[in-house]
Motif scaffolding. Structure first.
Motif, mmCIF file in Angstrom:
data_model
loop_
_atom_site.group_PDB
_atom_site.id
_atom_site.type_symbol
_atom_site.label_atom_id
_atom_site.label_comp_id
_atom_site.label_asym_id
_atom_site.label_seq_id
_atom_site.Cartn_x
_atom_site.Cartn_y
_atom_site.Cartn_z
ATOM 1 N N ILE A 4 -29.898 29.467 -10.066
ATOM 2 C CA ILE A 4 -30.527 30.266 -8.944
ATOM 3 C C ILE A 4 -30.300 29.430 -7.722
ATOM 4 O O ILE A 4 -30.768 28.473 -7.663
ATOM 5 C CB ILE A 4 -31.822 30.517 -9.283
ATOM 6 N N LEU A 5 -29.875 30.066 -6.437
ATOM 7 C CA LEU A 5 -30.046 29.547 -5.362
ATOM 8 C C LEU A 5 -31.338 29.849 -4.588
ATOM 9 O O LEU A 5 -31.885 30.813 -4.510
ATOM 10 C CB LEU A 5 -28.891 30.107 -4.438
ATOM 11 N N GLN A 6 -31.951 28.591 -4.203
ATOM 12 C CA GLN A 6 -33.498 28.784 -3.772
ATOM 13 C C GLN A 6 -33.462 28.394 -2.302
ATOM 14 O O GLN A 6 -32.755 27.448 -1.966
ATOM 15 C CB GLN A 6 -34.386 27.629 -4.546
ATOM 16 N N ILE A 7 -34.108 29.113 -1.434
ATOM 17 C CA ILE A 7 -34.282 29.011 -0.225
ATOM 18 C C ILE A 7 -35.586 29.119 0.483
ATOM 19 O O ILE A 7 -36.455 29.566 0.211
ATOM 20 C CB ILE A 7 -33.450 30.251 0.716
ATOM 21 N N GLU A 8 -35.835 27.857 1.309
ATOM 22 C CA GLU A 8 -37.260 27.781 1.748
ATOM 23 C C GLU A 8 -37.266 27.618 3.544
ATOM 24 O O GLU A 8 -36.678 26.619 3.764
ATOM 25 C CB GLU A 8 -38.197 26.637 1.250
ATOM 26 N N THR A 9 -37.851 28.662 4.225
ATOM 27 C CA THR A 9 -37.573 28.324 5.725
ATOM 28 C C THR A 9 -38.960 28.802 6.349
ATOM 29 O O THR A 9 -38.956 29.235 7.383
ATOM 30 C CB THR A 9 -36.542 29.237 6.114
ATOM 31 N N GLY A 22 -34.378 26.504 -14.923
ATOM 32 C CA GLY A 22 -35.722 25.992 -14.454
ATOM 33 C C GLY A 22 -35.616 24.556 -14.233
ATOM 34 O O GLY A 22 -36.818 23.762 -14.081
ATOM 35 N N LYS A 23 -34.416 24.018 -14.036
ATOM 36 C CA LYS A 23 -34.122 22.500 -13.798
ATOM 37 C C LYS A 23 -33.635 22.323 -12.525
ATOM 38 O O LYS A 23 -32.381 23.138 -12.265
ATOM 39 C CB LYS A 23 -33.642 21.650 -14.796
ATOM 40 N N LEU A 24 -33.861 21.261 -11.457
ATOM 41 C CA LEU A 24 -33.358 21.174 -10.420
ATOM 42 C C LEU A 24 -31.973 20.694 -10.558
ATOM 43 O O LEU A 24 -31.808 19.500 -11.246
ATOM 44 C CB LEU A 24 -34.291 20.193 -9.418
ATOM 45 N N LEU A 25 -30.841 21.156 -9.971
ATOM 46 C CA LEU A 25 -29.740 20.532 -9.913
ATOM 47 C C LEU A 25 -29.330 19.632 -8.332
ATOM 48 O O LEU A 25 -28.734 18.531 -8.653
ATOM 49 C CB LEU A 25 -28.629 21.614 -9.960
ATOM 50 N N SER A 26 -29.689 20.127 -7.522
ATOM 51 C CA SER A 26 -29.605 19.820 -6.159
ATOM 52 C C SER A 26 -30.453 20.241 -5.000
ATOM 53 O O SER A 26 -30.606 21.565 -5.167
ATOM 54 C CB SER A 26 -27.870 19.845 -5.916
ATOM 55 N N SER A 27 -30.448 19.616 -3.894
ATOM 56 C CA SER A 27 -31.134 20.120 -2.811
ATOM 57 C C SER A 27 -30.816 19.522 -1.471
ATOM 58 O O SER A 27 -30.234 18.547 -1.726
ATOM 59 C CB SER A 27 -32.907 20.089 -3.260
ATOM 60 N N PHE A 48 -23.542 23.786 -3.096
ATOM 61 C CA PHE A 48 -22.394 24.415 -4.003
ATOM 62 C C PHE A 48 -21.372 23.513 -4.215
ATOM 63 O O PHE A 48 -20.903 23.295 -5.546
ATOM 64 C CB PHE A 48 -22.041 25.942 -3.781
ATOM 65 N N ALA A 49 -20.621 22.990 -3.148
ATOM 66 C CA ALA A 49 -19.509 22.200 -3.165
ATOM 67 C C ALA A 49 -19.825 21.014 -3.861
ATOM 68 O O ALA A 49 -19.018 20.242 -4.894
ATOM 69 C CB ALA A 49 -19.116 21.819 -1.840
ATOM 70 N N ALA A 50 -21.026 20.359 -3.729
ATOM 71 C CA ALA A 50 -21.329 18.941 -4.367
ATOM 72 C C ALA A 50 -21.629 19.235 -5.829
ATOM 73 O O ALA A 50 -21.343 17.926 -6.531
ATOM 74 C CB ALA A 50 -22.883 18.453 -3.826
#
Length: 230
Positions: A4-9, A22-27, A48-50
Motif C-alpha cells: 500500500i502506498l500511503q499519502i499524508e498532506t 501492515g509493516k513499513l517499508l520506506s517513507s 518505489f525506486a528505492a
C-alpha cells in the motif's frame, strides 16, 4: 498480501510511505508549508525506486482524508485518485486524527500507563480540529472544530490523563496546561507511516472508497486567505 502506498498532506508535513502487510517499508517526508504539490510525486517515485518496485505492483493507495489544510488535502487526495484511476487500484481513506492517534501509539508514546489521546490540528486562532480516543483507538469524542477554553475536555480530564499532540496542541497548552491530567507532547508531525495499521485493516476488510466521487473530509468550508496563509 498487500502493498500500500500511503499519502499524508493534511498539514504542513508532506509525507509518503510504502507498507507491506501492515509493516513499513520506506517513507519520505518534508515539513514545509506550500511545497506539497511540488514534491509529492517526486517522493512517491523515489520510494518505489528505492525499494525496487513499480507502481503496478502496489495493491492500493491510502490517503489521509482530513480534516486539515484545505489545499493540502486537495493535493493529497487528487494525487491518490489519479494513481488509482490510472492503475485501476482501490482507494483507502484514513481519517487524519485517527491516523495521528495510531501514529502516536506506534512511534512516540512518551507517556506510560493509562491515558487518552487527543490529536489536534491547527485551524487558526484558538480553534483546532480534534477528537478523543482511548488506547484501543475507540473514539470517545467525535471529530469537530473547537475553540479551546478552560472547560474543554473537562469531563474527561477530571477522570483521565489526556495526551495532547499535533500542530494545534502547542497553542492550547496555555489554556489547558493548568490541569494536572493534561500532558502535552511537543514536536509531533503527521507522517504517512501513521496510516499503516489502519490502512492494512481497511484493505483486509475491503473498505474502499468510490474513486470517482470521494472527497476529502474538510469539516469546515474553505475560506480564502492571503498568499502564504493556511
Amino acid at each position: 498480501m498487500s502493498l500500500i502506498l500511503q499519502i499524508e498532506t493534511s498539514t504542513t508535513s508532506c509525507s509518503v510511505a510504502l507498507a507491506k502487510d501492515g509493516k513499513l517499508l520506506s517513507s519520505k517526508s518534508i515539513n514545509q508549508r506550500n511545497i506539497h504539490a511540488e514534491v509529492i510525486t517526486v517522493f512517491i517515485g523515489e520510494i518505489f525506486a528505492a525499494n525496487g518496485l513499480t507502481f503496478e505492483e502496489m495493491d492500493a493507495v491510502a490517503v489521509s482524508s482530513g480534516p486539515g489544510s484545505y489545499t493540502g488535502l486537495r493535493i493529497g487526495v487528487s494525487t491518490a485518485k489519479g494513481l488509482c484511476f490510472s492503475l485501476d487500484k482501490p482507494l483507502i481513506a484514513v481519517e487524519t486524527l485517527e491516523a495521528m492517534a495510531s501514529g502516536y501509539l506506534s512511534r512516540i508514546k512518551e507517556v506510560s500507563g493509562e491515558f487518552l489521546l487527543c490529536p489536534m490540528i491547527d485551524a487558526r486562532r484558538m480553534e483546532v480540529y480534534t477528537a478523543l480516543f482511548d488506547q484501543q483507538l475507540n473514539r470517545l469524542v467525535a471529530t469537530s472544530a473547537q475553540i479551546i477554553d478552560q472547560e474543554s475536555f473537562k469531563q474527561h480530564l477530571d477522570q483521565h490523563r489526556i495526551v495532547f499532540f499535533g500542530d494545534g496542541a502547542a497553542k492550547c497548552k496555555a489554556v489547558l496546561g493548568y490541569h494536572p491530567n493534561a500532558v502535552f507532547t511537543d514536536g509531533f508531525l503527521n507522517q504517512a507511516e501513521d496510516l499503516t495499521q489502519l490502512a492494512a485493516a481497511k484493505f483486509q476488510q475491503k473498505q474502499f472508497e468510490d474513486v470517482a466521487y470521494f472527497e476529502p473530509f474538510y469539516l469546515k468550508d474553505f475560506i480564502a486567505g492571503k498568499i502564504g496563509s493556511r
